[in-house]
Design a protein around this motif. Structure first.
Motif, PDB file in Angstrom:
ATOM      1  N   GLY A 147       0.828  -1.084  -0.031  1.00  0.00           N
ATOM      2  CA  GLY A 147      -0.043   0.040  -0.058  1.00  0.00           C
ATOM      3  C   GLY A 147       0.865   1.227   0.092  1.00  0.00           C
ATOM      4  N   VAL A 148       1.964   1.417  -0.459  1.00  0.00           N
ATOM      5  CA  VAL A 148       3.019   2.346  -0.386  1.00  0.00           C
ATOM      6  C   VAL A 148       3.434   2.662  -1.715  1.00  0.00           C
ATOM      7  CG1 VAL A 148       3.467   2.151   1.960  1.00  0.00           C
ATOM      8  CG2 VAL A 148       4.884   1.152   0.232  1.00  0.00           C
ATOM      9  N   ARG A 172      -1.980  11.130  -8.302  1.00  0.00           N
ATOM     10  CA  ARG A 172      -2.391  12.360  -8.270  1.00  0.00           C
ATOM     11  C   ARG A 172      -2.171  12.816  -6.860  1.00  0.00           C
ATOM     12  NH1 ARG A 172      -5.775  13.264 -12.863  1.00  0.00           N
ATOM     13  NH2 ARG A 172      -6.511  11.485 -13.586  1.00  0.00           N
ATOM     14  N   GLY A 173      -1.258  13.774  -6.635  1.00  0.00           N
ATOM     15  CA  GLY A 173      -0.727  14.330  -5.635  1.00  0.00           C
ATOM     16  C   GLY A 173       0.361  15.380  -5.604  1.00  0.00           C
ATOM     17  N   ARG A 174       1.284  15.514  -4.776  1.00  0.00           N
ATOM     18  CA  ARG A 174       2.387  16.582  -4.566  1.00  0.00           C
ATOM     19  C   ARG A 174       3.532  15.808  -3.961  1.00  0.00           C
ATOM     20  NH1 ARG A 174       1.657  21.238  -0.277  1.00  0.00           N
ATOM     21  NH2 ARG A 174       1.640  19.860   1.802  1.00  0.00           N
ATOM     22  N   PRO A 175       4.853  16.036  -4.602  1.00  0.00           N
ATOM     23  CA  PRO A 175       5.841  15.512  -4.111  1.00  0.00           C
ATOM     24  C   PRO A 175       6.143  16.219  -2.525  1.00  0.00           C
ATOM     25  CG  PRO A 175       6.370  16.285  -6.402  1.00  0.00           C
ATOM     26  CD  PRO A 175       4.936  16.886  -5.899  1.00  0.00           C
ATOM     27  N   LEU A 176       6.773  15.558  -1.777  1.00  0.00           N
ATOM     28  CA  LEU A 176       7.320  16.338  -0.618  1.00  0.00           C
ATOM     29  C   LEU A 176       8.335  17.195  -0.694  1.00  0.00           C
ATOM     30  CD1 LEU A 176       7.505  13.603   2.300  1.00  0.00           C
ATOM     31  CD2 LEU A 176       5.773  15.267   1.910  1.00  0.00           C
ATOM     32  N   ALA A 177       8.578  18.217   0.078  1.00  0.00           N
ATOM     33  CA  ALA A 177       9.272  19.411  -0.134  1.00  0.00           C
ATOM     34  C   ALA A 177      10.156  19.646   1.223  1.00  0.00           C
ATOM     35  CB  ALA A 177       8.969  20.565  -0.793  1.00  0.00           C
ATOM     36  N   GLU A 178      11.094  20.328   1.201  1.00  0.00           N
ATOM     37  CA  GLU A 178      11.934  20.429   2.454  1.00  0.00           C
ATOM     38  C   GLU A 178      11.109  21.225   3.414  1.00  0.00           C
ATOM     39  OE1 GLU A 178      15.725  22.321   1.743  1.00  0.00           O
ATOM     40  OE2 GLU A 178      16.291  21.051   0.225  1.00  0.00           O
ATOM     41  N   LEU A 181       7.134  13.831   9.348  1.00  0.00           N
ATOM     42  CA  LEU A 181       8.173  12.732   9.746  1.00  0.00           C
ATOM     43  C   LEU A 181       7.324  11.628  10.020  1.00  0.00           C
ATOM     44  CD1 LEU A 181      11.101  14.436  11.772  1.00  0.00           C
ATOM     45  CD2 LEU A 181      10.956  13.298   9.234  1.00  0.00           C
ATOM     46  N   SER A 182       6.423  11.805  10.863  1.00  0.00           N
ATOM     47  CA  SER A 182       5.426  10.664  11.263  1.00  0.00           C
ATOM     48  C   SER A 182       4.895   9.809  10.242  1.00  0.00           C
ATOM     49  CB  SER A 182       4.223  11.107  12.467  1.00  0.00           C
ATOM     50  OG  SER A 182       3.293  10.001  12.624  1.00  0.00           O
ATOM     51  N   ARG A 183       4.353  10.476   9.212  1.00  0.00           N
ATOM     52  CA  ARG A 183       3.901   9.945   7.838  1.00  0.00           C
ATOM     53  C   ARG A 183       5.082   9.134   7.118  1.00  0.00           C
ATOM     54  NH1 ARG A 183       0.546  13.544   4.371  1.00  0.00           N
ATOM     55  NH2 ARG A 183      -0.331  11.719   3.722  1.00  0.00           N
ATOM     56  N   VAL A 184       6.213   9.692   7.241  1.00  0.00           N
ATOM     57  CA  VAL A 184       7.312   8.925   6.512  1.00  0.00           C
ATOM     58  C   VAL A 184       7.614   7.846   7.273  1.00  0.00           C
ATOM     59  CG1 VAL A 184       9.759   9.190   5.892  1.00  0.00           C
ATOM     60  CG2 VAL A 184       8.167  11.234   5.420  1.00  0.00           C
ATOM     61  N   ALA A 185       7.652   7.768   8.605  1.00  0.00           N
ATOM     62  CA  ALA A 185       7.973   6.560   9.498  1.00  0.00           C
ATOM     63  C   ALA A 185       6.887   5.604   9.261  1.00  0.00           C
ATOM     64  CB  ALA A 185       8.104   6.986  10.841  1.00  0.00           C
ATOM     65  N   ASP A 223      -4.344  11.192   1.704  1.00  0.00           N
ATOM     66  CA  ASP A 223      -4.641  10.128   2.891  1.00  0.00           C
ATOM     67  C   ASP A 223      -3.579   9.184   3.014  1.00  0.00           C
ATOM     68  OD1 ASP A 223      -5.143   8.747   0.486  1.00  0.00           O
ATOM     69  OD2 ASP A 223      -6.846   7.575   1.220  1.00  0.00           O
ATOM     70  N   ALA A 224      -2.479   9.189   2.193  1.00  0.00           N
ATOM     71  CA  ALA A 224      -1.450   8.439   2.521  1.00  0.00           C
ATOM     72  C   ALA A 224      -0.140   9.128   1.581  1.00  0.00           C
ATOM     73  CB  ALA A 224      -1.655   7.180   1.686  1.00  0.00           C
ATOM     74  N   LEU A 225       1.007   8.535   2.026  1.00  0.00           N
ATOM     75  CA  LEU A 225       2.153   8.944   1.288  1.00  0.00           C
ATOM     76  C   LEU A 225       2.695   7.686   0.532  1.00  0.00           C
ATOM     77  CD1 LEU A 225       4.851  10.477   3.948  1.00  0.00           C
ATOM     78  CD2 LEU A 225       3.683  11.639   1.933  1.00  0.00           C
ATOM     79  N   MET A 226       2.961   8.322  -0.719  1.00  0.00           N
ATOM     80  CA  MET A 226       3.274   7.042  -1.599  1.00  0.00           C
ATOM     81  C   MET A 226       4.974   7.056  -2.193  1.00  0.00           C
ATOM     82  SD  MET A 226       0.393   5.066  -2.038  1.00  0.00           S
ATOM     83  CE  MET A 226       0.118   4.184  -3.388  1.00  0.00           C
TER      84      MET A 226
END
Length: 510
Positions: free
Chosen positions: A283-284, A304-310, A319-323, A402-405
């Motif tokens: 699911g990632v 469909r989303g946006r990349p993470l940025a600094e 950080l919680s979502r990344v972990a 609702d998620a980080l892919m």
């Protein structure tokens, strides 16, 4: 680059100010028209200095012209190498002196013809207009795609980019219009004819080979063989592969055509495909829709989303979502067909290959490899390997709400989860406090032994980037070799100056 622009701008302003302030009579200087500079020089300097000053001006103009020819010939060669110009095979040749001689002489011939058929004032106006067009195109493209960039460079404007970009685009547009006004109206015809010619070449021929590449792939893919309407849009952001967005029947996909020579960088396509399927099941990652038997072409779901940025890392619960995302695929139990990937072996392999290809390696690479050996001995563990991504750039994280892919599983394989943690910390340059937070979110607590392991793997990640850069300087045509050597040097310096490295080396060895 920005320092060079700033320095040249200040120096130019000072020179022009000095010349204007030196004019004994501004009205007389203005009356001299395009000869006003020379009139001021003759009015305020001794006669014997005129030849010296004019020679200096001529030398400066020559160097400026030479720089323009160099840049234009390099761009011509690069476009020809990618099949983007007429007579591409000839223009892309490398001469006996290992220079793109055909492209250089072609650019010189075009420049000479330009000077023969247009008056000097028109040449100056046309050149200025083209310079502004060249400046404004990347800014306009960046503005139109802002928020969807896969990554940003080390120097960027952050949230100030959109307003400054709008100001730059409008300012350049105004200067372009002014540059075409009488008596330089000929610039309108030259620029207009050039733009029409470029569009005619693109739509009349050059877009067809690129589209044909996709068409051939779609005909071979079972999932698209019977679809009659597929809208194809090129996607940017890839350095190794060519990526396209496919829209068909209300669904969107990404078609990835793998670049040649990826195996030289330890990219294993079967291993990548297996890892991507496991990550999708966890699911990632986007679902793998189809692929060709040789694994050179893959179709995945479009996210469909946006990349993470600094700036996202320092805000909210990123950080919680990344972990949580890392933990989801690290703990996934079904790892069929996923082969191993060792960052330690990757560093040694990149180093050996770079050495065999006679890349000029700095002497302190030996010290870094000794550090690698010590880290490998310390981090050996009996824990079973898990699926690792091994290239956790911020641009590879897509926030879909609702998620980080995570995308781009080229270097994925079975390995040590702490390398993923250290790799993410290295790419995002996490502070000590953020490293602890990441481990707290991942394990529930930041134990000292886990924190040390993460920091050691962070060094391994940077060392892999350094040796990767040195190897790329010998095999990649995307940038000049010095670009990659500078990239490797930057990461090597980061490794050797890290507190964890100095501690492990016990004050350093030769």
């Amino acid at each position: 680059m920005w320092q060079a622009v700033l320095l040249s701008g200040v120096a130019g302003w000072l020179m022009l100010s000095a010349v204007v302030l030196a004019a004994p009579d501004l009205a007389a200087a203005a009356a001299a028209g395009d000869q006003s500079f020379f009139w001021i020089i003759r009015a305020v300097t001794p006669r014997w200095t005129h030849g010296i000053l004019y020679t200096g001006v001529g030398a400066a103009q020559y160097c400026c012209g030479l720089a323009c020819v160099t840049a234009a010939s390099r761009l011509t060669w690069a476009m020809a190498r990618d099949g983007g110009l007429p007579c591409a095979r000839r223009l892309g040749r490398i001469g006996a002196h290992k220079t793109p001689s055909v492209a250089i002489w072609t650019v010189c011939a075009v420049a000479a013809a330009f000077a023969l058929f247009l008056p000097y004032a028109a040449i100056a106006a046309v050149s200025a207009v083209f310079f502004y067009i060249a400046y404004v195109i990347p800014t306009t493209c960046g503005l139109l795609t802002y928020g969807r960039w896969p990554r940003v460079g080390p120097w960027h404007l952050g949230r100030w980019y959109p307003p400054l970009a709008v100001s730059s685009v409008l300012g350049c547009a105004g200067l372009i219009v002014l540059g075409m006004q009488p008596p330089n109206q000929i610039a309108l015809w030259v620029v207009g004819a050039t733009v029409v010619g470029l569009f005619a070449m693109w739509f009349g021929y050059f877009r067809l080979p690129f589209r044909d590449e996709v068409t051939r792939a779609l005909r071979k893919l079972a999932a698209f063989r019977d679809r009659h309407e597929v809208v194809v849009t090129p996607l940017g952001g890839g350095l190794t592969n060519r990526n396209y967005r496919l829209d068909s029947d209300g669904e969107s996909y990404v078609l990835r055509i793998a670049g040649a020579g990826a195996e030289k960088l330890l990219i294993d396509r079967p291993r990548e495909r297996a890892a991507a399927r496991v990550a999708a099941a966890a699911g990632v990652a986007p679902a793998v829709i189809d692929h060709l038997p040789d694994y050179s072409v893959t179709v995945t779901q479009f996210l469909r989303g946006r990349p993470l940025a600094e700036e996202h890392i320092a805000q909210g619960n990123a950080l919680s979502r990344v972990a949580q995302t890392l933990r989801a695929y690290h703990d996934y139990p079904d790892l069929k067909e996923v082969g191993p990937f060792s960052p330690f072996e990757a560093v040694r392999y990149y180093f050996r290959q770079a050495k065999e290809k006679n890349v000029p390696l700095p002497p302190d690479v030996g010290r870094a490899l000794e550090l690698l050996e010590r880290i490998e001995q310390e981090v050996r563990a009996d824990a079973p390997p898990c699926l690792c991504h091994n290239d956790l750039l911020l641009g590879n994280f897509i926030d879909v709400g609702d998620a980080l892919m995570i995308i781009d599983w080229e270097y994925a394989g079975l390995g040590d989860r702490f390398f993923d943690l250290g790799n993410f910390a290295a790419h995002t340059q996490l502070s000590e406090g953020q490293e602890e937070k990441l481990l707290e979110y991942y394990f529930g607590a930041a134990r000292p032994e886990d924190l040390r392991r993460l920091r050691l793997m962070r060094l391994v990640s940077d060392l892999r980037e350094a040796t990767w850069g040195y190897l790329q300087s010998a095999i990649s045509p995307l940038y000049n070799p010095q670009h990659y050597r500078d990239y490797g040097r930057r990461f090597l310096d980061r490794v050797l100056s890290a507190p964890a490295a100095r501690e492990l080396m016990g004050g350093g060895t030769s």
